[in-house]
Enzyme design. Structure first.
Site, PDB file in Angstrom:
ATOM      1  N   GLU A 207      50.378  42.630  56.468  1.00 34.32           N
ATOM      2  CA  GLU A 207      49.929  41.502  55.567  1.00 34.32           C
ATOM      3  C   GLU A 207      48.811  42.253  54.645  1.00 34.32           C
ATOM      4  O   GLU A 207      48.061  42.978  55.053  1.00 34.32           O
ATOM      5  CB  GLU A 207      49.103  40.327  56.238  1.00 34.32           C
ATOM      6  CG  GLU A 207      48.845  39.326  55.186  1.00 34.32           C
ATOM      7  CD  GLU A 207      49.774  39.100  54.263  1.00 34.32           C
ATOM      8  OE1 GLU A 207      50.630  38.270  54.620  1.00 34.32           O
ATOM      9  OE2 GLU A 207      49.590  39.528  52.969  1.00 34.32           O
TER      10      GLU A 207
ATOM     11  N   LYS B 248      49.864  49.934  57.009  1.00 35.67           N
ATOM     12  CA  LYS B 248      48.886  49.034  57.045  1.00 35.67           C
ATOM     13  C   LYS B 248      47.696  49.637  57.398  1.00 35.67           C
ATOM     14  O   LYS B 248      46.522  49.169  56.749  1.00 35.67           O
ATOM     15  CB  LYS B 248      49.289  47.835  57.965  1.00 35.67           C
ATOM     16  CG  LYS B 248      48.237  46.764  58.252  1.00 35.67           C
ATOM     17  CD  LYS B 248      47.940  46.038  57.173  1.00 35.67           C
ATOM     18  CE  LYS B 248      46.686  45.131  57.457  1.00 35.67           C
ATOM     19  NZ  LYS B 248      46.725  43.748  56.982  1.00 35.67           N
TER      20      LYS B 248
ATOM     21  N   CYS C 262      39.295  43.049  59.212  1.00 34.75           N
ATOM     22  CA  CYS C 262      40.360  44.290  59.427  1.00 34.75           C
ATOM     23  C   CYS C 262      39.802  45.526  59.081  1.00 34.75           C
ATOM     24  O   CYS C 262      40.271  46.497  59.967  1.00 34.75           O
ATOM     25  CB  CYS C 262      41.301  43.996  57.975  1.00 34.75           C
ATOM     26  SG  CYS C 262      42.595  42.694  58.277  1.00 34.75           S
TER      27      CYS C 262
HETATM   28  C1  UDX Z   1      41.489  43.731  53.371  1.00 30.06           C
HETATM   29  C2  UDX Z   1      42.503  44.405  52.520  1.00 30.06           C
HETATM   30  O1  UDX Z   1      41.896  44.343  51.118  1.00 30.06           O
HETATM   31  C3  UDX Z   1      43.475  43.562  52.864  1.00 30.06           C
HETATM   32  O2  UDX Z   1      44.657  44.165  51.931  1.00 30.06           O
HETATM   33  C4  UDX Z   1      44.000  43.361  54.113  1.00 30.06           C
HETATM   34  O3  UDX Z   1      45.303  42.816  54.194  1.00 30.06           O
HETATM   35  C5  UDX Z   1      42.856  42.806  54.953  1.00 30.06           C
HETATM   36  O4  UDX Z   1      41.586  43.462  54.833  1.00 30.06           O
HETATM   37  P1  UDX Z   1      39.711  41.528  53.160  1.00 30.06           P
HETATM   38  O5  UDX Z   1      39.020  42.041  54.498  1.00 30.06           O
HETATM   39  O6  UDX Z   1      40.019  40.065  53.265  1.00 30.06           O
HETATM   40  O7  UDX Z   1      40.857  42.521  52.842  1.00 30.06           O
HETATM   41  O8  UDX Z   1      38.723  41.575  51.898  1.00 30.06           O
HETATM   42  P2  UDX Z   1      38.421  42.962  50.909  1.00 30.06           P
HETATM   43  O9  UDX Z   1      38.221  42.329  49.804  1.00 30.06           O
HETATM   44  O10 UDX Z   1      39.050  44.112  51.141  1.00 30.06           O
HETATM   45  O11 UDX Z   1      36.749  43.242  51.307  1.00 30.06           O
HETATM   46  C6  UDX Z   1      36.498  43.782  52.478  1.00 30.06           C
HETATM   47  C7  UDX Z   1      35.090  44.187  52.633  1.00 30.06           C
HETATM   48  O12 UDX Z   1      34.566  45.201  51.766  1.00 30.06           O
HETATM   49  C8  UDX Z   1      34.019  42.951  52.261  1.00 30.06           C
HETATM   50  O13 UDX Z   1      32.916  42.804  53.024  1.00 30.06           O
HETATM   51  C9  UDX Z   1      33.579  43.212  50.718  1.00 30.06           C
HETATM   52  O14 UDX Z   1      32.500  42.714  50.277  1.00 30.06           O
HETATM   53  C10 UDX Z   1      33.557  44.878  50.909  1.00 30.06           C
HETATM   54  N1  UDX Z   1      33.647  45.604  49.545  1.00 30.06           N
HETATM   55  C11 UDX Z   1      34.878  45.565  48.906  1.00 30.06           C
HETATM   56  C12 UDX Z   1      32.565  46.348  48.825  1.00 30.06           C
HETATM   57  O15 UDX Z   1      31.473  46.341  49.607  1.00 30.06           O
HETATM   58  N2  UDX Z   1      32.827  46.892  47.918  1.00 30.06           N
HETATM   59  C13 UDX Z   1      34.031  46.969  47.209  1.00 30.06           C
HETATM   60  O16 UDX Z   1      34.250  47.558  46.255  1.00 30.06           O
HETATM   61  C14 UDX Z   1      35.084  46.180  48.099  1.00 30.06           C
END
Ligand code: UDX
Ligand code: ADP
Length: 461
Positions: free
Chosen positions: A164, A219, A275
């Site tokens: 995913e 992944k 994740c």
């Molecule tokens: C992530 C992956 O993006 C996704 O493809 C995978 O399937 C699951 O893991 P998710 O954990 O739901 O998704 O959110 P994501 O948008 O990736 O953000 C993860 C963390 O990084 C969050 O705490 C977010 O705030 C932080 N983040 C993200 C930052 O601090 N800066 C950024 O520029 C991007």
């Protein structure tokens, strides 16, 4: 032999299984989908006629559930019946990091996956395609295969890996419009059966098929690269704070290089979510298990940097508040690990709050979507102090103005849009002076807040 998929069962009705199956049901009205979970409360919430009570908050999800539920989308606790009837079974259960025994704190705990495999093996009387959807360490498919193929029955199982890539908060858009769909497997017909489902709404060029191990490793690698970008920019944010550079300007300047790209360069209080940390720990664990120390150390640094970022954010609050937060009210705005979700797993807010509680601060939390009890459970899970002490020092408000009233400082830990629209003049009037804001997401406007008399600190400025 080509497979015809009429019925799908998905084991695990959580943040992955719920949105994924809802979208497949919406897009493929001829396939009957049953989402099963052993958590009866969760299933009851999925079946709640009041769509505001669905167990997970995800923009756009309730409309899709409203459309498909009762038509070709069903939620049930009868796991065995759903397995028995299905042509294809998705395994979408949680795989937390082990908190005991060998690989503690590093390896994924596969007990839920194994339980599912055993249950499928016990119940199935007809051939099944089994799809691993949970994030898993590489070669989990091998374990699944070995359990399923040693049942002694004549049933055939074909195992596929279909990782995913949805991100919470944008899950529905990510599912409707994925960058790519990845399907790993060995049996061509089984792979084709899953390709045909996605081809109902995803461009064929975006559906990649690989061998099982490439799919599983892709992944982990995708998440490791994404997390690495966040840790990279966060490391630069600390340097910016010391040198007078502005991390947003740096991010913009480097992001315009098309080789680097502009996404995922937002400095923050630290990444969270179920994740990133888990997947990198898996990668590190696998590398160590093959004695690849340099590879393991390289990726582990992404986590160490993230831990440092959370710690130094909390330390900065303490130092700025004249080296003590004992008895001081600190408002925490945002508890979810990012905006537009009620998921708090590994949220930076938990660790920042825990650190402040260790210093006997008086914490008041407000989050638009996270229930109060979840905040306490998250803090208690860390086991840093007796639960009674946590509940004495921390409280949760349903109103942001109440959370900020009489506070010495406010920490912004999630980038919820609504925080930008608050009446900050009203908040200032009701706070202690000096009134500090520590913006862990660089969400608010420095000029406006300074004009109102706040002392404003932001990550990377
Ligand atoms: C992530 C992956 O993006 C996704 O493809 C995978 O399937 C699951 O893991 P998710 O954990 O739901 O998704 O959110 P994501 O948008 O990736 O953000 C993860 C963390 O990084 C969050 O705490 C977010 O705030 C932080 N983040 C993200 C930052 O601090 N800066 C950024 O520029 C991007
Ligand atoms: P994810 O983010 O991976 O979707 P969640 O924790 O949100 O993780 O969801 C996983 C779900 O899987 C939980 O609701 C849990 O109750 C369910 N689950 C775990 N093991 C089993 C099992 N053997 N049978 C049925 N449901 C299970």
């Amino acid at each position: 032999m080509a497979f015809t998929i009429k019925k799908i069962c998905c084991i695990g009705a959580g943040y992955v299984g719920g949105p994924t199956m809802s979208v497949i049901a919406q897009q493929c009205p001829d396939i009957q989908i049953t989402l099963v979970d052993m958590n009866t409360e969760r299933i009851a919430a999925w079946n709640n006629p009041d769509l505001d009570q669905l167990p997970i908050y995800e923009p756009g999800l309730s409309d899709i559930v409203a459309e498909a539920r009762g038509r070709n989308l069903f939620f049930s606790t009868d796991v065995e019946k759903a397995i028995e009837e299905a042509d294809m079974i998705f395994i979408s259960v949680n795989t937390p990091t082990k908190n005991y025994g060998k690989g503690k704190g590093m390896a994924a705990d596969l007990k839920y996956i194994e339980l599912c495999a055993r249950q499928i093996a016990d119940v199935a009387t007809s051939d099944k395609i089994v799809v691993e959807k949970s994030t898993l360490p590489v070669r989990t498919a091998a374990a699944l295969k070995s359990i399923l193929h040693n049942t002694g029955s004549s049933v055939n199982f074909h195992i596929l890996s279909n990782p995913e890539f949805l991100a919470e908060g944008t899950a529905i858009q990510d599912l409707l419009n994925p960058d790519r769909v990845l399907i790993g497997g060995e049996n061509k017909e089984a792979i084709q059966a899953l390709v045909d489902i996605y081809a109902g709404w995803v461009d064929k060029d975006r559906i990649l098929t690989t061998n099982l191990w490439s799919s599983e490793l892709s992944k982990l690698t995708a998440n490791a690269f994404l997390a690495q970008r966040v840790s990279s920019i966060n490391s630069i944010s600390e340097l910016c704070e010391k040198t007078g550079a502005d991390v947003q300007e740096v991010a913009k300047a480097i992001g315009m290089d098309t080789r680097i790209g502009s996404k995922f360069l937002k400095a923050s209080v630290g990444f969270g979510g179920s994740c990133f940390q888990k997947d990198i720990l898996n990668l590190v664990y696998i590398a160590r298990s093959y004695n690849l120390q340099e590879v393991a150390d390289y990726w582990e640094q992404v986590i160490l940097m993230n831990n440092h970022q959370k710690q130094r954010f909390a330390d900065n609050i303490i130092q700025t508040l004249f080296n003590t937060v004992n008895g001081k009210k600190i408002a925490i705005l945002g508890w979810a690990f990012k905006k537009d979700t009620n998921d708090t797993r590994e949220s930076a807010a938990i660790y920042v709050a825990d650190h402040l509680l260790n210093e006997q601060a008086d914490i008041h939390v407000y989050d638009p979507k996270v229930p109060a009890e979840k905040v306490f459970v998250d803090l208690e899970y860390l086991n840093s102090r007796p639960d009674a002490e946590t509940r004495r020092l921390a409280s949760v408000s349903e109103d942001p103005y109440e959370a900020c009233k009489d506070a010495h400082a406010i920490a912004i830990l999630t980038e919820w849009d609504e925080f930008k629209t608050y009446d900050w003049a009203r908040i200032k009037r009701n706070m202690k002076s000096p009134s500090f804001i520590f913006d862990g997401r660089k969400l608010l406007d420095r000029a406006q807040l300074e004009e109102l008399g706040f002392v404003y600190y932001a990550i990377g400025e």
